[in-house]
Structure formats: C-alpha cells, structure tokens
Design a protein around this motif. Structure first.
Motif, PDB file in Angstrom:
ATOM      1  N   ALA A   1       2.599  -1.224 -13.733  1.00  0.00           N
ATOM      2  CA  ALA A   1       1.296  -1.207 -14.386  1.00  0.00           C
ATOM      3  C   ALA A   1       0.204  -0.616 -13.504  1.00  0.00           C
ATOM      4  O   ALA A   1      -0.741  -0.007 -13.997  1.00  0.00           O
ATOM      5  CB  ALA A   1       0.910  -2.639 -14.789  1.00  0.00           C
ATOM      6  N   LEU A   2       0.342  -0.805 -12.175  1.00  0.00           N
ATOM      7  CA  LEU A   2      -0.773  -0.485 -11.305  1.00  0.00           C
ATOM      8  C   LEU A   2      -0.620   0.771 -10.485  1.00  0.00           C
ATOM      9  O   LEU A   2      -1.609   1.365 -10.049  1.00  0.00           O
ATOM     10  CB  LEU A   2      -1.021  -1.665 -10.352  1.00  0.00           C
ATOM     11  CG  LEU A   2      -1.455  -2.982 -11.011  1.00  0.00           C
ATOM     12  CD1 LEU A   2      -1.524  -4.079  -9.967  1.00  0.00           C
ATOM     13  CD2 LEU A   2      -2.808  -2.811 -11.685  1.00  0.00           C
ATOM     14  N   VAL A   3       0.615   1.165 -10.167  1.00  0.00           N
ATOM     15  CA  VAL A   3       0.806   2.288  -9.254  1.00  0.00           C
ATOM     16  C   VAL A   3       0.635   3.612  -9.971  1.00  0.00           C
ATOM     17  O   VAL A   3       1.234   3.852 -11.006  1.00  0.00           O
ATOM     18  CB  VAL A   3       2.202   2.219  -8.601  1.00  0.00           C
ATOM     19  CG1 VAL A   3       2.398   3.407  -7.671  1.00  0.00           C
ATOM     20  CG2 VAL A   3       2.344   0.934  -7.816  1.00  0.00           C
TER      21      VAL A   3
ATOM     22  N   ARG B   1       7.471  -8.598   0.475  1.00  0.00           N
ATOM     23  CA  ARG B   1       6.825  -9.807   0.994  1.00  0.00           C
ATOM     24  C   ARG B   1       5.630  -9.404   1.853  1.00  0.00           C
ATOM     25  O   ARG B   1       5.665  -9.515   3.081  1.00  0.00           O
ATOM     26  CB  ARG B   1       7.826 -10.614   1.819  1.00  0.00           C
ATOM     27  CG  ARG B   1       9.056 -11.021   1.010  1.00  0.00           C
ATOM     28  CD  ARG B   1      10.089 -11.765   1.868  1.00  0.00           C
ATOM     29  NE  ARG B   1      10.625 -10.956   2.962  1.00  0.00           N
ATOM     30  CZ  ARG B   1      11.599 -10.062   2.812  1.00  0.00           C
ATOM     31  NH1 ARG B   1      12.123  -9.846   1.615  1.00  0.00           N
ATOM     32  NH2 ARG B   1      12.050  -9.377   3.848  1.00  0.00           N
ATOM     33  N   PRO B   2       4.573  -8.932   1.223  1.00  0.00           N
ATOM     34  CA  PRO B   2       3.467  -8.377   2.011  1.00  0.00           C
ATOM     35  C   PRO B   2       2.536  -9.406   2.645  1.00  0.00           C
ATOM     36  O   PRO B   2       1.821  -9.068   3.583  1.00  0.00           O
ATOM     37  CB  PRO B   2       2.709  -7.526   0.990  1.00  0.00           C
ATOM     38  CG  PRO B   2       2.982  -8.199  -0.324  1.00  0.00           C
ATOM     39  CD  PRO B   2       4.377  -8.719  -0.227  1.00  0.00           C
TER      40      PRO B   2
ATOM     41  N   ASP C   1     -12.431   0.797   3.798  1.00  0.00           N
ATOM     42  CA  ASP C   1     -11.840   1.874   4.599  1.00  0.00           C
ATOM     43  C   ASP C   1     -10.325   1.907   4.449  1.00  0.00           C
ATOM     44  O   ASP C   1      -9.717   2.978   4.314  1.00  0.00           O
ATOM     45  CB  ASP C   1     -12.178   1.686   6.080  1.00  0.00           C
ATOM     46  CG  ASP C   1     -13.643   1.914   6.407  1.00  0.00           C
ATOM     47  OD1 ASP C   1     -14.304   2.681   5.688  1.00  0.00           O
ATOM     48  OD2 ASP C   1     -14.114   1.315   7.394  1.00  0.00           O
ATOM     49  N   ILE C   2      -9.718   0.735   4.519  1.00  0.00           N
ATOM     50  CA  ILE C   2      -8.251   0.657   4.444  1.00  0.00           C
ATOM     51  C   ILE C   2      -7.761   1.250   3.137  1.00  0.00           C
ATOM     52  O   ILE C   2      -6.805   2.043   3.111  1.00  0.00           O
ATOM     53  CB  ILE C   2      -7.797  -0.808   4.598  1.00  0.00           C
ATOM     54  CG1 ILE C   2      -8.130  -1.328   6.003  1.00  0.00           C
ATOM     55  CG2 ILE C   2      -6.297  -0.941   4.326  1.00  0.00           C
ATOM     56  CD1 ILE C   2      -7.985  -2.829   6.156  1.00  0.00           C
ATOM     57  N   THR C   3      -8.418   0.882   2.046  1.00  0.00           N
ATOM     58  CA  THR C   3      -8.005   1.381   0.738  1.00  0.00           C
ATOM     59  C   THR C   3      -8.294   2.875   0.592  1.00  0.00           C
ATOM     60  O   THR C   3      -7.435   3.655   0.148  1.00  0.00           O
ATOM     61  CB  THR C   3      -8.739   0.607  -0.369  1.00  0.00           C
ATOM     62  OG1 THR C   3      -8.562  -0.800  -0.167  1.00  0.00           O
ATOM     63  CG2 THR C   3      -8.198   0.991  -1.737  1.00  0.00           C
ATOM     64  N   ARG C   4      -9.467   3.272   0.998  1.00  0.00           N
ATOM     65  CA  ARG C   4      -9.890   4.663   0.791  1.00  0.00           C
ATOM     66  C   ARG C   4      -9.069   5.645   1.626  1.00  0.00           C
ATOM     67  O   ARG C   4      -8.672   6.705   1.142  1.00  0.00           O
ATOM     68  CB  ARG C   4     -11.374   4.793   1.143  1.00  0.00           C
ATOM     69  CG  ARG C   4     -11.908   6.215   1.033  1.00  0.00           C
ATOM     70  CD  ARG C   4     -13.368   6.293   1.476  1.00  0.00           C
ATOM     71  NE  ARG C   4     -13.849   7.675   1.486  1.00  0.00           N
ATOM     72  CZ  ARG C   4     -15.036   8.047   1.966  1.00  0.00           C
ATOM     73  NH1 ARG C   4     -15.865   7.136   2.459  1.00  0.00           N
ATOM     74  NH2 ARG C   4     -15.396   9.317   1.941  1.00  0.00           N
TER      75      ARG C   4
ATOM     76  N   ALA D   1      -4.882  -2.821   1.587  1.00  0.00           N
ATOM     77  CA  ALA D   1      -3.875  -1.751   1.598  1.00  0.00           C
ATOM     78  C   ALA D   1      -3.164  -1.662   0.260  1.00  0.00           C
ATOM     79  O   ALA D   1      -2.898  -0.564  -0.252  1.00  0.00           O
ATOM     80  CB  ALA D   1      -2.864  -1.998   2.715  1.00  0.00           C
ATOM     81  N   LEU D   2      -2.859  -2.810  -0.330  1.00  0.00           N
ATOM     82  CA  LEU D   2      -2.127  -2.833  -1.596  1.00  0.00           C
ATOM     83  C   LEU D   2      -2.989  -2.384  -2.768  1.00  0.00           C
ATOM     84  O   LEU D   2      -2.460  -2.119  -3.860  1.00  0.00           O
ATOM     85  CB  LEU D   2      -1.586  -4.240  -1.857  1.00  0.00           C
ATOM     86  CG  LEU D   2      -0.577  -4.760  -0.830  1.00  0.00           C
ATOM     87  CD1 LEU D   2      -0.208  -6.207  -1.128  1.00  0.00           C
ATOM     88  CD2 LEU D   2       0.665  -3.884  -0.776  1.00  0.00           C
ATOM     89  N   ALA D   3      -4.295  -2.270  -2.546  1.00  0.00           N
ATOM     90  CA  ALA D   3      -5.187  -1.800  -3.614  1.00  0.00           C
ATOM     91  C   ALA D   3      -5.178  -0.283  -3.737  1.00  0.00           C
ATOM     92  O   ALA D   3      -5.708   0.265  -4.716  1.00  0.00           O
ATOM     93  CB  ALA D   3      -6.612  -2.293  -3.352  1.00  0.00           C
TER      94      ALA D   3
END
Length: 611
Positions: A16-18, A378-379, A73-76, A109-111
């Motif tokens: 659904a999200l990726v 298992r993040p 920053d991590i997401t971008r 990161a997972l976002a």
C-alpha cells in the motif's frame, strides 16, 4: 534483535505504501518482492537495487552523526545510516531513551518511498560504554591477558544483548590492531603485541553477531582499524606505519583474516598511513587485499571524517571523495558535512569519475547486511533486551573477566593473597575509589573522565566487600594516616582516562608525582606495600619496583572492581599473562617479543599463588 509484525501484515503495508524509486510500475509484485523474506538474500537485494535512484543509492552510502540530522533529513535524503560518536547520547542517557531515539530515527527512514531501514552504529568497545548503567567490561588489553577466547566470545554476546536493548544494530568493534609501541594512546584497545592474540580474540565477532546475522540479539561487528594502526612510527596516533608489505602482512593482517573467517560484517579503515599514503585512499589495500584477495564480502566504512585526511588538508575535496570511493570504501562516516558529501559524490558519478558499478557494488554490500540482519522485517527495538542492560548476570561475567585479566608481576615473600579473616588493610591511591579512572577512555564520553560516571563497584568497594565484617579496611586517598599496625597497604595508582590522540605519550611514561608520594607515605610506615596498577599500557616503573612488595597489573577493569579484590584475597588465583612486553625503560620503546631487548617482564609473564 528487533520485534516484527507478521510477514503478511508487513507485505500488505508495503504494497500500500511503497512507491517505485525509479518511476516503475506500482503493481504489487514488483513493489513488495524485495520485502519477502522467503526469497534468497541476493535476489531481494537485486530487486531492491533495480528500483533505486542514484540519490537513494548515495543516501545508503552516507553516515551522519545523529546530532546533525533531523527526522525530515533522514526521510528526504534517504539516509542509510547514523552513528553516535563517543559521548553523543540522548537526554536523559538511559537505555529507554536510547530505544526511543533509535525508533524515532528508524520510523523516519521507513517513511521514505522504498522504506529501507537505517543501520545505526556506536562504539561499544568494552560493553555498551556510551550508556549510563551499562556493564563496562575490561578494555581489550586486559582481555588479551586472560588468553581466554571463549570468555571474550561471551563478552561479545553480552554486549550485543545490551546494545540490542537500546535498538542499536551495529557496533564499531572489535579493534584488532596489533599494538607495537606502548606510547600509542590506543594501546589498551589492542588485545596484544603479537598477531596471534587479536586473531584468537576475534571470537568477539561471533559473540556480537551470533551464529548468523539476524538471530537473537545479533549486532553487526566491525573489524578495525584496517590496517597497521598499531604499528606507526613513534606510536603516533593517526601516524605512518613504515613497514614493507611482507612485514605488514606478517604482523598486522592476520587478525583481519581471522575476523573475515568469522563473518565480520564490516571493516573500518584506519586513519593511519602506510609508507606515507593514507589507507583511506589505498586501492591496493582495500580493493586489492581486503576485498579481492581475502574475499571480504561485507562493507567497508570510513573512520570519523577519515576521507578528509587523504590529501593532508582539513575538509574533503571532490578528489578525496572519488579516491576513497574508488579505492573501495562503501560507506562514508561524514558527521556534519553530509549534505556536501552527497552533492559531491553525485557530481563525481555524473561526471563519470566514479563508475556507477562502484556505487552499485557499495549498495549491494550495505543492503545485503541489512537484509541478513533482518532489519526489513524487524526494524524497531526489541525492548525485551532492555532488562539486560547492566544486569546482574552481565556484571558477574565482567567480574569474572576482571579476575582473569589480573597479571601478578611481583609477590615478595608471598605477601599476597591478603587475609580474609581478621586482616587489617590500608588502601590508598587516586584509582582506588574511582569508577571513571578504572574504566578508562571510551566510557560514557569519548575520552572518559574521573569520578562516579556510571554505576559499578570500585576497587576499594570490592576490597571492603571481600574483606568481610571481621576485617578492617581503612582508606585515605593520599596515604595519610597509616601506621605500623596494618598487615598490608594496597596502593591503587596509575593512569587517568584518555582515548585516541590525547592518549599518546611521546615523553615520560612513569607514575605521576601524586602516585609516587602516596606510595612513599605507605612505605614510610614499614607496612608491606602492594601496588595495584590501573593503566592502559605498561608504565616505566623499574626504578620504583624494588621498593614494592607486590605488583598487580589490573589494566582498565571497568565497572566490576570486585574482580580485582577476588585476586588480591585469593578467591581466585591470578592466571593472567602479559599480552605485551613490559619495558625496563621508556627508552626501549618500541619493545616487543623477540626483538633482542632486555625487558623488565617478558611477553607472557605472570605469577600465581603457591597456596
């Protein structure tokens, strides 16, 4: 190490999200295939790699310091890794705060569209030493004295549990350097002066990672610092190792070979040079020897701002970036200037000066370890391991290690062991009642510090607990107040905390004036004097030794000082053997086994009790 929802839920969420990072179709099968842990690792990595843009790939190769990024920053920037430098901790510095911090970064990161998890690195070099309340084990020099690879494996496993409880999944340890000059400020990070010792103690890799990556409390290990950092001229930190390739291979390479055989997941490059060339840019040593010849299949990480030093000038240049990456460095520790690094590396790739194949190779290596660790499934932190941080079981293991690490160097007229019955003992010295001093550098902060910096048992407290209610223990830091009524005086003296760079000793290496004055006060009473030397290396004591009745090398024992008392009172006989040659004079440095010099105590020396 981490707890995960069922695979079906993960795959459903990902479907659904990726979104594709390369503009490809968003149909379910291509989108979720790399998330399916039933597929082979190689297949998952290739499927993910095929979806990644250049920006995403460079993000995976970038490791900022956690204080210099935001969740946005991590997401971008699709950052693949973060680290905590020595002393870089959440507020408050508790295991729970670490877990909360880690999970917050991981969710960021997972976002990102491909939801590639972070891998988070720390220097847990003698226990989870950044965390207040963690078990602090002896530094490596003491563990080398134990000659006990299985003990070292168990310490690695205990450290992995405590690290896992805070969410962290990557340890910048073990240090497998072969320390050849005791002037070097990192001597205590070495298991010993001959390659056989750190090679044997590479069991810590198995302890940290487990039988396989991704098992319970499995933490990625790092063999460091590749290669030759213990052999620099003059023992200068970040200096020049001036050796033939044959000697480099004979002395400094074997521990890395041993770690690779044990499956070490990462290798960190040394700041040092080899014959004038910085190893961070050394194609022959990294691509040639490490990756091709030794078959290292994990990923190579730079040291902290390490690529900045390739040209000898502060800050990194485009030439340094392409030199390091082309030489085989896969991930760059770039604490603050990470945005500029990303821009620079991208420009070098687009200009054709760094081949895309090199970028893909680096990503394969990094992503393979993330998949093998189970980070995609298992993040987040498995908080069941929080209870292991500083646990009684781990402290008991540390106490055992401390006792095994003690090296008895002198015992005139069998003054040791001390009487546990009705003995009357006087204790003195700046290191007798100081957790910070007995733990050394890399404890809570980078350089370490004196004082009650973390919970534990000081050597004085260990003596008091072991002497029992029927014994008398009197303490005075400077030795004042002693008289002839005592059966023995124990002087706990030596070094105060230091770490890399600041720990180099280019001049004198003896006891300081405070220590010498303390010991002299004890001697003036006529009571037998037992010196307990707390230090990260041998010290220049030959002129003083004839005045002492006994000498016990305690190295840097960590938080469980009762292990020292166990040996002083004979609960455990001393079994430790010198992992380094003990100089007769500082003028002998460097001094090592087989070099023809006459030492005060030879490599492998160590007494025990007759009774």
């Amino acid at each position: 190490m981490h707890r995960s929802p069922p695979r079906s839920l993960v795959l459903g969420l990902m479907a659904a999200l990726v979104l594709s990072g390369t503009g490809g179709s968003a149909t379910a099968e291509p989108t979720i295939s790399y998330l399916d842990d039933r597929r082979p690792v190689h297949d998952r990595v290739e499927r993910l790699l095929a979806r990644m843009s250049l920006d995403e790939k460079i993000g995976q190769m970038t490791q900022p310091e956690r204080q210099n990024v935001t969740s946005e920053d991590i997401t971008r920037y699709r950052l693949g890794s973060l680290l905590s430098g020595g002393g870089s901790v959440p507020t408050p510095n508790t295991p729970e705060s670490w877990a909360d911090m880690y999970d917050g970064f991981q969710r960021a990161a997972l976002a990102a569209p491909l939801r590639i998890p972070l891998i988070y690195g720390v220097d847990a070099v003698h226990g989870h030493n950044n965390v207040v309340g963690a078990t602090i084990f002896p530094h490596n020099i003491g563990l080398g004295a134990t000659r006990d690879p299985e003990l070292v494996r168990r310490i690695g496993a205990a450290t992995a549990e405590e690290v896992s409880g805070t969410g962290v999944d990557w340890n910048f340890a073990p240090c497998l350097c072969v320390a050849r000059n005791d002037r070097w400020g990192r001597t205590y990070e070495s298991f010993g002066e001959i390659p056989e010792l750190p090679s044997q103690m590479s069991t810590v890799v198995t302890g940290l990672q487990g039988r396989r990556l991704g098992g319970p409390a499995s933490v990625l290990a790092t063999a460091k610092h590749y290669v030759g950092d213990g052999g620099t001229t003059g023992g200068k930190d970040q200096g020049d190792t001036q050796l033939s390739e044959a000697e480099l291979r004979k002395i400094h390479l074997p521990p890395f070979q041993a770690a690779i055989r044990r499956g070490a997941g990462s290798v960190m490059i040394t700041y040092s040079s080899w014959n004038g060339v910085k190893v961070h840019g050394h194609d022959h040593l990294i691509n040639g020897v490490l990756k091709r010849e030794l078959g290292f299949s994990g990923f190579v990480i730079s040291d902290y701002n390490g690529i900045d030093q390739i040209d000898g000038q502060p800050g990194f240049t485009p030439a340094e970036v392409r030199t390091a990456i082309n030489a085989g460095i896969d991930m760059v520790m770039v604490p603050s200037e990470w945005r500029r690094f990303i821009e620079t590396l991208k420009a070098e790739v687009e200009a054709g000066r760094v081949p895309m194949a090199r970028i893909d190779d680096a990503n394969r290596r990094i992503l393979t370890k993330k998949v093998e660790l189970g980070l995609f499934e298992r993040p987040l932190t498995d908080r069941r391991y929080l209870r292991t941080v500083g646990s009684a079981q781990h402290r008991a293991l540390a106490r055992e290690a401390v006792a095994e690490s003690q090296v008895l160097l002198k015992n005139q007229r069998n003054v040791l062991p001390l009487d546990r019955g009705n003995g009357k003992i006087f204790v003195a010295g700046k290191n007798a009642d100081d957790i910070g001093n007995q733990s050394g550098g890399w404890t809570i902060t980078w350089q370490g510090s004196s004082g009650p910096i973390t919970p534990g048992t000081t050597i004085l407290e260990g003596i008091e607990q072991t002497a029992g209610k029927s014994g008398t223990v009197t303490y005075s830091r400077d030795g004042s107040g002693i008289d002839g009524s005592y059966e023995a005086a124990v002087a706990v003296v030596g070094e105060t905390p230091y770490a890399e760079f600041f720990g180099d000793r280019p001049g004198a290496m003896g006891l300081d004036a405070e220590d010498l004055a303390t010991i002299e006060r004890l001697r003036a009473s006529g009571v037998p004097v037992i010196v307990v030397l707390v230090s990260g290396r041998p010290l220049d004591i030959s002129a003083e030794l004839p005045k002492w009745n006994a000498l016990l090398a305690s190295w840097l024992p960590g938080t469980e000082g009762r292990g020292v008392a166990d040996v002083l009172f004979g609960i455990r006989k001393p079994t430790g053997k010198l992992p380094v040659t003990w100089m007769n004079s500082v003028s002998q440095q460097p001094i090592n086994r087989g070099d023809g010099q006459d030492p005060l105590f030879p490599f492998g020396y160590g007494l025990t009790y007759r009774r």
